[in-house]
Design a protein around this motif. Structure first.
Motif, PDB file in Angstrom:
ATOM      1  N   GLY A  65       0.834  -1.191   0.000  1.00 35.88           N
ATOM      2  CA  GLY A  65       0.000   0.000   0.000  1.00 35.88           C
ATOM      3  C   GLY A  65       0.865   1.234   0.000  1.00 35.88           C
ATOM      4  N   PHE A  66       0.323   2.348   0.484  1.00 29.50           N
ATOM      5  CA  PHE A  66       1.052   3.602   0.328  1.00 29.50           C
ATOM      6  C   PHE A  66       1.390   4.280   1.640  1.00 29.50           C
ATOM      7  N   ASP A  67       0.951   3.726   2.769  1.00 26.76           N
ATOM      8  CA  ASP A  67       1.193   4.490   3.991  1.00 26.76           C
ATOM      9  C   ASP A  67       2.561   4.233   4.624  1.00 26.76           C
ATOM     10  N   PHE A  68       3.205   3.097   4.333  1.00 24.71           N
ATOM     11  CA  PHE A  68       4.524   2.794   4.909  1.00 24.71           C
ATOM     12  C   PHE A  68       4.574   3.156   6.382  1.00 24.71           C
ATOM     13  N   ASN A  69       3.611   2.629   7.124  1.00 25.22           N
ATOM     14  CA  ASN A  69       3.483   3.008   8.519  1.00 25.22           C
ATOM     15  C   ASN A  69       4.422   2.180   9.398  1.00 25.22           C
ATOM     16  N   TYR A  70       5.695   2.603   9.444  1.00 23.85           N
ATOM     17  CA  TYR A  70       6.687   1.838  10.203  1.00 23.85           C
ATOM     18  C   TYR A  70       6.368   1.794  11.688  1.00 23.85           C
ATOM     19  N   GLY A  71       5.843   2.891  12.213  1.00 26.26           N
ATOM     20  CA  GLY A  71       5.530   2.943  13.640  1.00 26.26           C
ATOM     21  C   GLY A  71       4.488   1.913  14.024  1.00 26.26           C
ATOM     22  N   LEU A  72       3.373   1.914  13.308  1.00 28.57           N
ATOM     23  CA  LEU A  72       2.291   0.983  13.616  1.00 28.57           C
ATOM     24  C   LEU A  72       2.741  -0.461  13.383  1.00 28.57           C
ATOM     25  N   ALA A  73       3.478  -0.683  12.291  1.00 24.96           N
ATOM     26  CA  ALA A  73       3.963  -2.031  11.984  1.00 24.96           C
ATOM     27  C   ALA A  73       4.879  -2.530  13.102  1.00 24.96           C
ATOM     28  N   SER A  74       5.759  -1.661  13.592  1.00 22.52           N
ATOM     29  CA  SER A  74       6.669  -2.069  14.671  1.00 22.52           C
ATOM     30  C   SER A  74       5.885  -2.393  15.938  1.00 22.52           C
ATOM     31  N   ALA A  75       4.868  -1.593  16.220  1.00 20.87           N
ATOM     32  CA  ALA A  75       4.039  -1.862  17.393  1.00 20.87           C
ATOM     33  C   ALA A  75       3.379  -3.230  17.264  1.00 20.87           C
ATOM     34  N   ALA A  76       2.863  -3.537  16.073  1.00 22.59           N
ATOM     35  CA  ALA A  76       2.242  -4.843  15.849  1.00 22.59           C
ATOM     36  C   ALA A  76       3.281  -5.949  16.038  1.00 22.59           C
ATOM     37  N   GLY A  77       4.514  -5.711  15.550  1.00 22.54           N
ATOM     38  CA  GLY A  77       5.586  -6.687  15.733  1.00 22.54           C
ATOM     39  C   GLY A  77       5.853  -6.951  17.209  1.00 22.54           C
ATOM     40  N   LEU A  78       5.808  -5.883  18.017  1.00 25.59           N
ATOM     41  CA  LEU A  78       6.031  -6.040  19.460  1.00 25.59           C
ATOM     42  C   LEU A  78       4.943  -6.904  20.096  1.00 25.59           C
ATOM     43  N   VAL A  79       3.704  -6.693  19.648  1.00 24.63           N
ATOM     44  CA  VAL A  79       2.607  -7.493  20.199  1.00 24.63           C
ATOM     45  C   VAL A  79       2.836  -8.968  19.857  1.00 24.63           C
ATOM     46  N   VAL A  80       3.226  -9.258  18.605  1.00 25.76           N
ATOM     47  CA  VAL A  80       3.498 -10.652  18.201  1.00 25.76           C
ATOM     48  C   VAL A  80       4.619 -11.237  19.063  1.00 25.76           C
ATOM     49  N   ALA A  81       5.677 -10.442  19.269  1.00 28.02           N
ATOM     50  CA  ALA A  81       6.803 -10.920  20.069  1.00 28.02           C
ATOM     51  C   ALA A  81       6.355 -11.267  21.479  1.00 28.02           C
ATOM     52  N   ALA A  82       5.500 -10.405  22.044  1.00 29.09           N
ATOM     53  CA  ALA A  82       5.016 -10.652  23.407  1.00 29.09           C
ATOM     54  C   ALA A  82       4.205 -11.946  23.463  1.00 29.09           C
ATOM     55  N   VAL A  83       3.329 -12.137  22.465  1.00 32.20           N
ATOM     56  CA  VAL A  83       2.512 -13.350  22.444  1.00 32.20           C
ATOM     57  C   VAL A  83       3.409 -14.575  22.288  1.00 32.20           C
ATOM     58  N   ALA A  84       4.420 -14.475  21.430  1.00 30.11           N
ATOM     59  CA  ALA A  84       5.337 -15.596  21.217  1.00 30.11           C
ATOM     60  C   ALA A  84       6.044 -15.963  22.516  1.00 30.11           C
ATOM     61  N   LEU A  85       6.487 -14.948  23.231  1.00 25.36           N
ATOM     62  CA  LEU A  85       7.188 -15.172  24.498  1.00 25.36           C
ATOM     63  C   LEU A  85       6.277 -15.871  25.500  1.00 25.36           C
ATOM     64  N   LEU A  86       5.053 -15.363  25.585  1.00 26.05           N
ATOM     65  CA  LEU A  86       4.069 -15.916  26.505  1.00 26.05           C
ATOM     66  C   LEU A  86       3.803 -17.387  26.193  1.00 26.05           C
ATOM     67  N   LEU A  87       3.593 -17.670  24.910  1.00 29.70           N
ATOM     68  CA  LEU A  87       3.258 -19.038  24.522  1.00 29.70           C
ATOM     69  C   LEU A  87       4.434 -19.992  24.712  1.00 29.70           C
ATOM     70  N   SER A  88       5.667 -19.494  24.502  1.00 28.60           N
ATOM     71  CA  SER A  88       6.823 -20.345  24.755  1.00 28.60           C
ATOM     72  C   SER A  88       6.849 -20.744  26.210  1.00 28.60           C
ATOM     73  N   ALA A  89       6.571 -19.758  27.081  1.00 29.17           N
ATOM     74  CA  ALA A  89       6.571 -20.041  28.517  1.00 29.17           C
ATOM     75  C   ALA A  89       5.499 -21.070  28.858  1.00 29.17           C
ATOM     76  N   VAL A  90       4.298 -20.896  28.284  1.00 29.31           N
ATOM     77  CA  VAL A  90       3.201 -21.829  28.540  1.00 29.31           C
ATOM     78  C   VAL A  90       3.580 -23.223  28.061  1.00 29.31           C
ATOM     79  N   ASN A  91       4.132 -23.284  26.853  1.00 28.43           N
ATOM     80  CA  ASN A  91       4.561 -24.550  26.262  1.00 28.43           C
ATOM     81  C   ASN A  91       5.528 -25.273  27.188  1.00 28.43           C
ATOM     82  N   PHE A  92       6.464 -24.503  27.704  1.00 28.73           N
ATOM     83  CA  PHE A  92       7.497 -25.059  28.570  1.00 28.73           C
ATOM     84  C   PHE A  92       6.875 -25.622  29.842  1.00 28.73           C
ATOM     85  N   ARG A  93       5.993 -24.837  30.455  1.00 25.30           N
ATOM     86  CA  ARG A  93       5.302 -25.235  31.677  1.00 25.30           C
ATOM     87  C   ARG A  93       4.528 -26.525  31.472  1.00 25.30           C
ATOM     88  N   LEU A  94       3.744 -26.501  30.408  1.00 27.00           N
ATOM     89  CA  LEU A  94       2.849 -27.603  30.090  1.00 27.00           C
ATOM     90  C   LEU A  94       3.618 -28.903  30.065  1.00 27.00           C
TER      91      LEU A  94
END
Lengths: 318, 293
Positions: free
Chosen positions: A280-309
């Motif tokens: 597209g045309f907005d090249f919204n690096y800020g919003l994209a990076s924020a979304a990346g951070l959310v994914v990273a947080a979820v990944a971290l959380l799930l790794s921990a859960v996986n490990f516990r389980l």
């Protein structure tokens, strides 16, 4: 460990503070410099700067005018939470985790099947690995033909009268099937990889255990669940962890097969990050990076859960 | 009493058990062949399409004719090579892959040598930092890296594609493990003979760790040749510099593409990797063992 340490010539190493020779230190950092510089610039800096960008307004017109990122606090995260596409993408990424148990059990089962001294086993192993060394772009070319409205999948289903000609649709063009069709390609490219990891683990199971179970009359089904799976727990944990993170970060399959469509039904979280930043045309690096951070947080959380389980359910195991 | 009663049924079931065993073997092969079809069918069909003489008419969806071409030709390969100037993309792939292999080997070997053989302040910290790269989140890396490359004027160049990919924990660990296995006496002897550290690395360490270097080179070759996302992104402004992996998909995206030629192009891209894989099968079948241990 000892082997790796070169004692300073002449003087034996003291037990208290280690003595370092200046020459060795300078040489070491000289040798390490290329790797450290590259890691700093292309691995650690992006992590830090990308995290910072998540809290700023950056990209698009701002970037074009050469203006620096503007701090906006949690604005990006508020925008994300209010964006139905992002929520759908995140949900799809979590839904993608369905593949983890299926892929892991199938790979383990296949590993058990080829882990036998019978003719042709080396051939099967090699053939199952070929999809792993296949580029995603070739996989896209081939599977697109398979999934086509007139493709082999529909032809095969038609041949056994599961689908009639007028009911056929392209599997990647249908909002209800595209997601699963994409997932099947991930499965196709993954099971050989995990099979090899499981094969390595299977070598560690003592043959006597299996033989004893055979003598006791345990069926192969029973042996799989009562011997193979418990004995393989460490490998299963490692593979599930790898597979969980890979599933959450799924992007390439989506990008090459459906580009998120049809009707955004295959949008995953990283697809969202990519498209906000570069499509597209907005090249919204800020919003994209924020979304990346959310994914990273979820990944971290799930790794921990996986490990516990796994640790809890295998308390009596290793 | 109990012994006898237990022994009797076992004797009687002796013959059926043999049958059952045979049945199990057959079942195993049936499942394995089903999985085999799933794994390799797309390749076989692509091969069939690529070899089909399309001038006899027909589409790739003419079943079962499309699976078993009646007239076989190599013309599609020639055609895709000339009309799509595939040679250019082949060269781009070779350039990117070659630089990536060379860079990975040099950077990994250089970094691994002191980690395996020297004592210096901060060694454990650096080791930890390299381990950390395996688990750090990398979701936003590609965004920042494109910005960095743009800043450096390398966006859209092969060097720009290669640089962010060559320093990695996998290669450094692999080489460190290999260096740890070389007897210290050999190095001491060279030092007494007045060899510099760089000479020791290039004349003793590297020749003795050729198998590990080859393994790292082969893994890097396959990964780099197949890579799609990062080269696509870093070269999005330079369509003439893209590697085969990106070009093949772009050809497919063209409006009036010829599927027979695409299939041939796909195979041209697949063949080198397939050859490398088949000749170094054992390496791949050992999995990550070498690196993890």
């Amino acid at each position: 460990m000892i082997r790796s340490q070169r004692p300073t010539p002449g003087k034996p190493p003291l037990s208290g503070k280690p003595k370092y020779s200046l020459r060795d230190t300078l040489l070491s950092y000289g040798f390490l410099a290329p790797a450290l510089i590259l890691l700093a610039v292309f691995t650690f800096y992006p992590l830090a700067y990308g995290s910072y960008l998540g809290f700023t307004e950056y990209g698009g017109a701002r970037f074009g005018q050469g203006l620096p990122p503007k701090w906006t606090g949690l604005d990006n995260f508020r925008t994300l939470m209010a964006d139905p596409l992002f929520l759908k993408s995140l949900l799809n990424s979590v839904k993608y985790l369905i593949i983890v148990p299926i892929l892991q059990l199938a790979s383990l089962a296949v590993a058990v099947l080829v882990n036998k001294n019978l003719p042709g086993m080396a051939f099967f192993r090699a053939a199952y690995y070929v999809p792993v060394v296949t580029s995603i772009s070739l996989a896209a070319v081939m599977w697109d033909w398979v999934y086509n409205k007139d493709g082999t999948l529909n032809w095969a289903l038609g041949a056994v009268h599961l689908v009639s000609k007028n009911q056929m649709f392209g599997w990647l063009n249908n909002e209800y099937t595209a997601f699963w069709a994409v997932m099947l390609v991930t499965f196709w490219r993954g099971f050989g990889y995990y099979m090899v990891l499981y094969l390595a683990g299977l070598q560690g199971i003592p043959a006597e255990l299996e033989e004893a179970a055979v003598l006791d009359g345990a069926s192969s089904w029973k042996r799989f669940w009562s011997i193979t799976v418990p004995m393989m727990k460490p490998t299963i944990l490692l593979c599930s962890l790898l597979s969980t993170i890979a599933a959450l970060r799924v992007l390439e399959e989506v990008l090459v097969l459906t580009n998120g469509g049809p009707l955004n039904s295959t949008y995953t979280a990283l697809m969202y990050v990519y498209s906000k930043a570069f499509q597209g045309f907005d090249f919204n690096y800020g919003l994209a990076s924020a979304a990346g951070l959310v994914v990273a947080a979820v990944a971290l959380l799930l790794s921990a859960v996986n490990f516990r389980l796994f640790r809890d359910s295998s308390g009596d195991g290793a | 009493m109990s012994l006898v009663s237990r022994a009797a049924p076992v004797q009687r079931s002796y013959a059926p058990r043999r049958h059952r065993k045979l049945g199990r073997v057959v079942l195993r092969y049936v499942i394995l062949i089903a999985v085999l079809i799933f794994a390799v069918f797309p390749f076989l069909w692509t091969l069939a399409i690529a070899l089909t003489d399309k001038h006899g008419g027909g589409s790739i969806y003419d079943f079962p004719a499309s699976l078993f071409p009646r007239a076989v030709t190599l013309r599609n390969f020639v055609e895709v090579y000339t009309t799509f100037s595939l040679g250019k993309y082949v060269w781009n792939s070779i350039s990117i892959t070659g630089m990536t292999i060379l860079g990975t080997l040099v950077v990994s070997a250089l970094a691994a040598y002191p980690l395996a053989r020297f004592r210096f302040p901060g060694r454990d910290l650096i080791f930890g930092v390299i381990v950390a790269t395996l688990v750090l989140p990398s979701e936003t890396t590609f965004i920042v890296n494109t910005l960095t490359l743009k800043e450096l004027g390398l966006l859209g160049t092969h060097v720009g594609v290669v640089l962010p990919t060559i320093a990695g924990a996998f290669g450094i660990f692999l080489m460190r493990q290999a260096f740890l296995g070389i007897p210290q006496a050999l190095i001491e002897a060279a030092r007494i003979d007045g060899a510099s550290e760089f000479t020791i690395l290039t004349r003793i360490m590297l020749p003795l760790t050729k198998p590990s270097l080859a393994a790292l080179g082969i893994f890097t070759l396959v990964a780099s040749w197949n890579a799609y996302f990062w080269p696509m992104l870093a070269l999005s402004g330079a369509p003439d510099s893209v590697p085969l992996s990106v070009a093949v998909l772009k050809l497919k995206g063209q409006f009036n593409y010829d599927p027979f030629n695409i299939a041939a192009g796909a195979l041209i891209m697949m063949i080198p990797v397939l050859l490398v894989f088949l000749s170094a099968q054992k390496l791949f079948m050992r999995g990550m063992e070498g690196a993890v241990k």
